[in-house]
Design a protein around this motif. Sequence first.
Motif, PDB file in Angstrom:
ATOM      1  N   MET A 154      46.016  24.268  77.755  1.00  0.00           N
ATOM      2  CA  MET A 154      45.776  25.118  76.787  1.00  0.00           C
ATOM      3  C   MET A 154      44.336  25.019  76.175  1.00  0.00           C
ATOM      4  SD  MET A 154      49.245  24.109  74.581  1.00  0.00           S
ATOM      5  CE  MET A 154      48.948  25.138  73.165  1.00  0.00           C
ATOM      6  N   ILE A 155      43.650  26.031  75.529  1.00  0.00           N
ATOM      7  CA  ILE A 155      42.310  26.175  74.960  1.00  0.00           C
ATOM      8  C   ILE A 155      42.453  26.643  73.815  1.00  0.00           C
ATOM      9  CG2 ILE A 155      39.965  27.176  75.375  1.00  0.00           C
ATOM     10  CD1 ILE A 155      40.515  26.960  78.514  1.00  0.00           C
ATOM     11  N   ASP A 156      41.583  26.139  72.882  1.00  0.00           N
ATOM     12  CA  ASP A 156      41.484  26.471  71.460  1.00  0.00           C
ATOM     13  C   ASP A 156      40.199  27.258  71.385  1.00  0.00           C
ATOM     14  OD1 ASP A 156      41.406  26.832  68.728  1.00  0.00           O
ATOM     15  OD2 ASP A 156      41.012  24.792  68.188  1.00  0.00           O
ATOM     16  N   HIS A 157      40.384  28.351  70.948  1.00  0.00           N
ATOM     17  CA  HIS A 157      39.228  29.531  70.714  1.00  0.00           C
ATOM     18  C   HIS A 157      38.454  29.414  69.399  1.00  0.00           C
ATOM     19  CE1 HIS A 157      39.842  30.892  74.923  1.00  0.00           C
ATOM     20  NE2 HIS A 157      41.044  30.942  74.402  1.00  0.00           N
ATOM     21  N   GLY A 158      39.223  28.629  68.665  1.00  0.00           N
ATOM     22  CA  GLY A 158      38.827  28.403  67.140  1.00  0.00           C
ATOM     23  C   GLY A 158      39.543  29.762  66.423  1.00  0.00           C
ATOM     24  N   MET A 159      39.548  29.105  64.806  1.00  0.00           N
ATOM     25  CA  MET A 159      40.150  30.195  63.848  1.00  0.00           C
ATOM     26  C   MET A 159      41.669  30.433  64.332  1.00  0.00           C
ATOM     27  SD  MET A 159      37.920  31.195  61.316  1.00  0.00           S
ATOM     28  CE  MET A 159      36.444  31.715  61.209  1.00  0.00           C
ATOM     29  N   GLY A 160      42.206  29.386  64.731  1.00  0.00           N
ATOM     30  CA  GLY A 160      43.562  29.334  64.924  1.00  0.00           C
ATOM     31  C   GLY A 160      44.062  30.049  66.210  1.00  0.00           C
ATOM     32  N   LEU A 161      43.196  30.655  67.109  1.00  0.00           N
ATOM     33  CA  LEU A 161      43.427  31.500  68.139  1.00  0.00           C
ATOM     34  C   LEU A 161      43.385  30.399  69.429  1.00  0.00           C
ATOM     35  CD1 LEU A 161      43.820  34.348  69.252  1.00  0.00           C
ATOM     36  CD2 LEU A 161      41.510  34.242  69.737  1.00  0.00           C
ATOM     37  N   ASN A 162      44.443  30.523  70.311  1.00  0.00           N
ATOM     38  CA  ASN A 162      44.545  29.743  71.461  1.00  0.00           C
ATOM     39  C   ASN A 162      45.015  30.493  72.656  1.00  0.00           C
ATOM     40  OD1 ASN A 162      47.584  28.860  71.167  1.00  0.00           O
ATOM     41  ND2 ASN A 162      46.833  28.123  69.341  1.00  0.00           N
ATOM     42  N   SER A 163      44.632  29.822  73.718  1.00  0.00           N
ATOM     43  CA  SER A 163      45.380  30.361  75.047  1.00  0.00           C
ATOM     44  C   SER A 163      46.115  29.307  75.692  1.00  0.00           C
ATOM     45  CB  SER A 163      44.098  30.694  76.017  1.00  0.00           C
ATOM     46  OG  SER A 163      43.521  32.154  75.518  1.00  0.00           O
ATOM     47  N   ALA A 164      47.175  29.773  76.603  1.00  0.00           N
ATOM     48  CA  ALA A 164      48.100  28.791  77.465  1.00  0.00           C
ATOM     49  C   ALA A 164      47.735  29.367  78.752  1.00  0.00           C
ATOM     50  CB  ALA A 164      49.291  28.360  76.839  1.00  0.00           C
ATOM     51  N   PHE A 165      47.724  28.587  79.860  1.00  0.00           N
ATOM     52  CA  PHE A 165      48.040  28.866  81.045  1.00  0.00           C
ATOM     53  C   PHE A 165      48.761  28.236  81.765  1.00  0.00           C
ATOM     54  CE2 PHE A 165      43.700  28.828  79.290  1.00  0.00           C
ATOM     55  CZ  PHE A 165      43.193  30.233  79.280  1.00  0.00           C
ATOM     56  N   LEU A 166      50.027  28.762  82.441  1.00  0.00           N
ATOM     57  CA  LEU A 166      51.124  28.149  82.816  1.00  0.00           C
ATOM     58  C   LEU A 166      51.229  28.077  84.483  1.00  0.00           C
ATOM     59  CD1 LEU A 166      51.816  28.505  79.897  1.00  0.00           C
ATOM     60  CD2 LEU A 166      54.302  29.104  80.537  1.00  0.00           C
ATOM     61  N   HIS A 167      52.045  27.499  84.921  1.00  0.00           N
ATOM     62  CA  HIS A 167      52.184  27.120  86.290  1.00  0.00           C
ATOM     63  C   HIS A 167      51.265  27.035  87.310  1.00  0.00           C
ATOM     64  CE1 HIS A 167      55.887  28.874  84.893  1.00  0.00           C
ATOM     65  NE2 HIS A 167      55.241  30.181  84.577  1.00  0.00           N
ATOM     66  N   LEU A 168      50.182  26.222  86.815  1.00  0.00           N
ATOM     67  CA  LEU A 168      48.913  25.975  87.541  1.00  0.00           C
ATOM     68  C   LEU A 168      49.356  24.958  88.779  1.00  0.00           C
ATOM     69  CD1 LEU A 168      46.262  25.516  84.563  1.00  0.00           C
ATOM     70  CD2 LEU A 168      46.908  27.601  85.989  1.00  0.00           C
TER      71      LEU A 168
END
Length: 285
Positions: free
Chosen positions: A219-233
Amino acid sequence: MIARRQVLGAGAALAITGVARAQTEDVVITSHDGPRGFGLSGKSVQGGVMIGRAGSDAALSLDGNVVRVSGDGRFLIAFDRDAPPLAELVARFPDGRRWREAIHVQPGAWQIERLPTLPRVSQPSAEFARRRAPELARIAAARGSDNDSGGWCQRFVWPAQGRISGRFGSQRVYAGEPGAYHSGVDVARPTGAPVVAPADGVVILAAETPFTLEGLLLMIDHGMGLNSAFLHLSRIDVKEGQAVRQGQPIGAVGATGRATGPHLHWGMKWHDARIDPALLAGPMT
Protein backbone atom coordinates in the motif's frame (compact mmCIF):
# COMPACT_ATOMS: atom_id res chain seq x y z
CA MET A 1 -24.89 14.60 -20.98
CA ILE A 2 -24.15 17.06 -18.19
CA ALA A 3 -26.02 20.22 -18.98
CA ARG A 4 -24.57 23.72 -18.60
CA ARG A 5 -25.12 25.17 -15.09
CA GLN A 6 -26.09 21.78 -13.69
CA VAL A 7 -24.05 22.34 -10.52
CA LEU A 8 -25.46 25.23 -8.47
CA GLY A 9 -24.44 26.68 -5.14
CA ALA A 10 -26.21 29.04 -2.77
CA GLY A 11 -25.26 32.53 -3.84
CA ALA A 12 -22.87 31.25 -6.52
CA ALA A 13 -23.15 31.27 -10.31
CA LEU A 14 -21.15 28.50 -11.94
CA ALA A 15 -20.05 27.85 -15.49
CA ILE A 16 -19.39 24.25 -16.49
CA THR A 17 -17.63 23.38 -19.69
CA GLY A 18 -19.71 20.64 -21.30
CA VAL A 19 -18.99 16.98 -20.82
CA ALA A 20 -20.33 14.42 -23.24
CA ARG A 21 -19.22 11.35 -21.28
CA ALA A 22 -18.82 11.94 -17.54
CA GLN A 23 -16.67 8.86 -16.97
CA THR A 24 -14.03 9.72 -19.57
CA GLU A 25 -13.95 13.52 -19.68
CA ASP A 26 -13.50 16.09 -16.96
CA VAL A 27 -16.14 18.39 -15.51
CA VAL A 28 -14.70 21.87 -15.02
CA ILE A 29 -16.42 24.14 -12.47
CA THR A 30 -15.56 27.81 -11.97
CA SER A 31 -17.26 30.26 -9.64
CA HIS A 32 -18.11 33.86 -10.50
CA ASP A 33 -19.76 34.87 -7.22
CA GLY A 34 -18.09 32.43 -4.83
CA PRO A 35 -14.56 32.52 -3.39
CA ARG A 36 -12.06 34.31 -5.61
CA GLY A 37 -9.97 31.86 -7.60
CA PHE A 38 -12.20 28.88 -6.86
CA GLY A 39 -12.01 26.07 -9.40
CA LEU A 40 -12.77 22.35 -9.49
CA SER A 41 -12.17 19.81 -12.24
CA GLY A 42 -12.24 16.05 -12.65
CA LYS A 43 -14.75 13.21 -12.80
CA SER A 44 -18.04 14.05 -11.02
CA VAL A 45 -19.11 10.42 -11.25
CA GLN A 46 -19.33 7.52 -8.82
CA GLY A 47 -15.76 6.31 -8.31
CA GLY A 48 -14.34 9.58 -9.65
CA VAL A 49 -11.88 12.16 -8.31
CA MET A 50 -11.84 15.96 -8.60
CA ILE A 51 -9.02 18.39 -7.78
CA GLY A 52 -9.75 21.99 -6.91
CA ARG A 53 -8.42 25.30 -5.65
CA ALA A 54 -10.15 27.34 -2.95
CA GLY A 55 -7.53 29.52 -1.27
CA SER A 56 -5.29 28.46 1.61
CA ASP A 57 -7.49 30.22 4.19
CA ALA A 58 -10.58 28.14 3.36
CA ALA A 59 -11.82 25.38 5.67
CA LEU A 60 -13.52 22.82 3.42
CA SER A 61 -15.88 19.93 4.02
CA LEU A 62 -17.63 17.48 1.71
CA ASP A 63 -20.92 16.14 3.04
CA GLY A 64 -19.81 17.11 6.54
CA ASN A 65 -16.36 15.46 6.31
CA VAL A 66 -13.24 17.60 6.54
CA VAL A 67 -11.33 18.14 3.28
CA ARG A 68 -7.67 19.03 3.65
CA VAL A 69 -6.34 22.07 1.78
CA SER A 70 -2.69 22.33 0.78
CA GLY A 71 -0.54 25.36 1.50
CA ASP A 72 -1.16 26.69 -2.01
CA GLY A 73 -4.94 26.29 -1.68
CA ARG A 74 -5.41 23.07 -3.63
CA PHE A 75 -7.57 20.16 -2.51
CA LEU A 76 -8.90 16.78 -3.61
CA ILE A 77 -12.34 15.21 -3.28
CA ALA A 78 -13.65 11.86 -4.47
CA PHE A 79 -16.92 9.96 -4.72
CA ASP A 80 -17.47 6.40 -3.55
CA ARG A 81 -18.66 3.70 -5.94
CA ASP A 82 -22.09 3.96 -4.29
CA ALA A 83 -22.09 7.72 -3.70
CA PRO A 84 -25.53 9.41 -3.73
CA PRO A 85 -26.41 11.65 -6.69
CA LEU A 86 -25.73 14.90 -4.84
CA ALA A 87 -22.71 16.00 -2.79
CA GLU A 88 -22.30 19.28 -0.91
CA LEU A 89 -18.98 21.09 -0.76
CA VAL A 90 -18.83 23.78 1.95
CA ALA A 91 -16.13 26.43 2.41
CA ARG A 92 -15.78 28.51 5.59
CA PHE A 93 -13.49 31.53 5.84
CA PRO A 94 -11.86 33.35 8.79
CA ASP A 95 -14.05 36.43 8.26
CA GLY A 96 -17.20 34.35 8.84
CA ARG A 97 -18.21 33.87 5.23
CA ARG A 98 -19.68 30.50 4.34
CA TRP A 99 -20.10 29.26 0.79
CA ARG A 100 -21.67 26.09 -0.60
CA GLU A 101 -21.67 24.14 -3.84
CA ALA A 102 -24.00 21.28 -4.74
CA ILE A 103 -22.20 18.79 -6.99
CA HIS A 104 -24.23 16.39 -9.09
CA VAL A 105 -22.56 12.95 -9.07
CA GLN A 106 -23.29 10.93 -12.19
CA PRO A 107 -24.05 7.19 -11.81
CA GLY A 108 -21.34 4.73 -12.77
CA ALA A 109 -21.90 2.27 -15.61
CA TRP A 110 -21.19 -0.89 -13.63
CA GLN A 111 -21.02 -4.37 -15.09
CA ILE A 112 -23.71 -6.35 -13.23
CA GLU A 113 -23.97 -10.13 -13.72
CA ARG A 114 -27.19 -11.74 -12.49
CA LEU A 115 -27.14 -15.41 -11.50
CA PRO A 116 -30.77 -16.17 -10.54
CA THR A 117 -30.26 -19.83 -9.63
CA LEU A 118 -26.82 -19.72 -8.00
CA PRO A 119 -26.64 -19.04 -4.24
CA ARG A 120 -23.87 -17.01 -2.65
CA VAL A 121 -20.81 -18.80 -1.33
CA SER A 122 -20.89 -20.22 2.18
CA GLN A 123 -19.94 -18.14 5.19
CA PRO A 124 -16.22 -17.99 6.11
CA SER A 125 -14.94 -20.43 8.70
CA ALA A 126 -13.98 -19.54 12.25
CA GLU A 127 -10.33 -20.13 11.34
CA PHE A 128 -10.56 -17.65 8.47
CA ALA A 129 -12.18 -15.08 10.77
CA ARG A 130 -9.42 -15.58 13.35
CA ARG A 131 -6.68 -14.98 10.80
CA ARG A 132 -8.51 -12.16 9.06
CA ALA A 133 -9.02 -9.88 12.06
CA PRO A 134 -5.35 -8.83 12.50
CA GLU A 135 -4.97 -8.40 8.73
CA LEU A 136 -7.90 -5.99 8.60
CA ALA A 137 -6.53 -4.13 11.62
CA ARG A 138 -3.18 -3.68 9.91
CA ILE A 139 -4.85 -2.43 6.70
CA ALA A 140 -6.96 0.04 8.70
CA ALA A 141 -3.88 1.30 10.57
CA ALA A 142 -2.03 1.80 7.29
CA ARG A 143 -4.90 3.78 5.82
CA GLY A 144 -4.90 5.95 8.93
CA SER A 145 -1.38 7.14 8.11
CA ASP A 146 -0.94 10.78 7.15
CA ASN A 147 2.08 11.48 4.97
CA ASP A 148 2.93 14.75 3.30
CA SER A 149 3.21 13.39 -0.24
CA GLY A 150 2.38 15.33 -3.38
CA GLY A 151 1.51 12.32 -5.50
CA TRP A 152 -2.22 13.04 -5.17
CA CYS A 153 -2.01 15.94 -7.65
CA GLN A 154 0.05 14.11 -10.29
CA ARG A 155 -1.37 12.55 -13.43
CA PHE A 156 -1.38 8.88 -12.44
CA VAL A 157 0.19 6.20 -14.64
CA TRP A 158 -0.71 2.52 -14.84
CA PRO A 159 1.38 0.40 -12.44
CA ALA A 160 1.33 -2.43 -15.00
CA GLN A 161 0.45 -2.61 -18.69
CA GLY A 162 -1.70 -5.44 -20.00
CA ARG A 163 -5.20 -6.77 -20.59
CA ILE A 164 -7.87 -5.50 -18.21
CA SER A 165 -9.32 -8.69 -16.76
CA GLY A 166 -11.51 -7.14 -14.06
CA ARG A 167 -13.15 -3.72 -13.87
CA PHE A 168 -13.87 -1.55 -10.87
CA GLY A 169 -17.44 -1.71 -9.60
CA SER A 170 -18.45 -4.93 -11.35
CA GLN A 171 -20.75 -7.09 -9.27
CA ARG A 172 -22.61 -10.40 -9.23
CA VAL A 173 -26.14 -10.81 -7.94
CA TYR A 174 -26.82 -14.33 -6.62
CA ALA A 175 -30.53 -15.30 -6.62
CA GLY A 176 -31.42 -11.66 -5.99
CA GLU A 177 -28.75 -11.15 -3.29
CA PRO A 178 -25.93 -8.78 -4.31
CA GLY A 179 -22.39 -9.96 -3.77
CA ALA A 180 -19.51 -7.64 -2.95
CA TYR A 181 -18.52 -5.43 -5.87
CA HIS A 182 -15.03 -5.52 -7.35
CA SER A 183 -13.07 -2.86 -5.48
CA GLY A 184 -10.28 -2.28 -8.00
CA VAL A 185 -9.08 -2.91 -11.52
CA ASP A 186 -7.28 -6.13 -12.53
CA VAL A 187 -4.45 -6.22 -15.07
CA ALA A 188 -3.56 -9.68 -16.39
CA ARG A 189 0.22 -10.15 -16.53
CA PRO A 190 2.51 -13.14 -15.99
CA THR A 191 4.10 -13.81 -12.62
CA GLY A 192 7.20 -11.69 -12.22
CA ALA A 193 6.08 -8.83 -14.50
CA PRO A 194 7.18 -5.50 -12.99
CA VAL A 195 4.84 -3.23 -11.02
CA VAL A 196 5.69 0.48 -10.73
CA ALA A 197 4.41 3.29 -8.52
CA PRO A 198 1.52 5.07 -10.27
CA ALA A 199 2.41 8.34 -8.50
CA ASP A 200 4.73 9.63 -5.78
CA GLY A 201 4.00 8.43 -2.29
CA VAL A 202 5.12 6.73 0.90
CA VAL A 203 4.87 2.98 1.53
CA ILE A 204 2.42 2.44 4.39
CA LEU A 205 2.14 -1.36 4.25
CA ALA A 206 4.45 -4.01 2.82
CA ALA A 207 3.35 -7.50 3.81
CA GLU A 208 6.15 -9.83 4.80
CA THR A 209 3.92 -12.89 4.31
CA PRO A 210 0.77 -13.30 2.20
CA PHE A 211 -2.57 -12.13 3.60
CA THR A 212 -5.46 -14.60 3.32
CA LEU A 213 -7.24 -12.73 0.51
CA GLU A 214 -4.85 -10.06 -0.77
CA GLY A 215 -1.73 -12.23 -0.78
CA LEU A 216 1.45 -10.16 -0.74
CA LEU A 217 -0.06 -6.72 -0.21
CA LEU A 218 1.60 -3.36 -0.80
CA MET A 219 0.00 0.00 0.00
CA ILE A 220 1.18 3.51 -0.89
CA ASP A 221 -0.09 6.80 0.54
CA HIS A 222 -0.19 9.53 -2.12
CA GLY A 223 -1.18 12.28 0.32
CA MET A 224 -4.44 14.10 1.08
CA GLY A 225 -6.12 10.83 2.13
CA LEU A 226 -5.53 9.14 -1.25
CA ASN A 227 -3.91 5.71 -1.25
CA SER A 228 -3.25 2.76 -3.56
CA ALA A 229 -3.24 -0.97 -2.77
CA PHE A 230 -1.53 -3.60 -4.92
CA LEU A 231 -2.69 -7.18 -4.34
CA HIS A 232 -1.51 -10.73 -5.15
CA LEU A 233 2.12 -9.69 -5.68
CA SER A 234 4.85 -12.31 -6.05
CA ARG A 235 7.49 -9.95 -4.69
CA ILE A 236 7.68 -6.58 -2.90
CA ASP A 237 10.76 -4.46 -3.57
CA VAL A 238 10.18 -1.56 -1.16
CA LYS A 239 9.87 -1.17 2.60
CA GLU A 240 7.38 0.50 4.90
CA GLY A 241 8.17 4.17 5.41
CA GLN A 242 10.07 4.40 2.13
CA ALA A 243 9.33 7.30 -0.21
CA VAL A 244 8.75 6.21 -3.81
CA ARG A 245 8.62 8.15 -7.06
CA GLN A 246 6.22 7.77 -9.94
CA GLY A 247 7.41 5.00 -12.27
CA GLN A 248 9.75 3.46 -9.68
CA PRO A 249 9.65 -0.38 -9.56
CA ILE A 250 7.90 -1.49 -6.37
CA GLY A 251 7.24 -5.20 -6.87
CA ALA A 252 6.14 -7.92 -9.25
CA VAL A 253 2.85 -9.42 -10.42
CA GLY A 254 1.84 -12.72 -8.83
CA ALA A 255 -1.05 -14.95 -7.82
CA THR A 256 -0.69 -14.98 -4.02
CA GLY A 257 -3.72 -14.93 -1.75
CA ARG A 258 -7.13 -15.65 -3.25
CA ALA A 259 -6.40 -15.45 -6.97
CA THR A 260 -7.25 -17.77 -9.86
CA GLY A 261 -4.21 -16.73 -11.87
CA PRO A 262 -1.42 -14.15 -12.03
CA HIS A 263 -2.63 -10.56 -12.24
CA LEU A 264 -2.28 -7.20 -10.53
CA HIS A 265 -5.27 -5.94 -8.57
CA TRP A 266 -4.96 -2.16 -8.14
CA GLY A 267 -7.37 -0.62 -5.65
CA MET A 268 -7.65 2.99 -4.52
CA LYS A 269 -9.39 4.82 -1.68
CA TRP A 270 -9.82 8.42 -0.66
CA HIS A 271 -10.45 8.15 3.07
CA ASP A 272 -13.45 5.73 3.16
CA ALA A 273 -14.48 6.20 -0.48
CA ARG A 274 -13.50 3.45 -2.92
CA ILE A 275 -12.62 4.97 -6.28
CA ASP A 276 -11.86 3.74 -9.79
CA PRO A 277 -8.10 3.77 -10.57
CA ALA A 278 -8.83 3.71 -14.31
CA LEU A 279 -10.46 7.15 -14.06
CA LEU A 280 -7.24 8.56 -12.60
CA ALA A 281 -4.82 6.77 -14.93
CA GLY A 282 -6.83 7.15 -18.14
CA PRO A 283 -6.47 4.87 -21.16
CA MET A 284 -3.42 2.62 -21.35
CA THR A 285 -0.86 3.65 -23.92
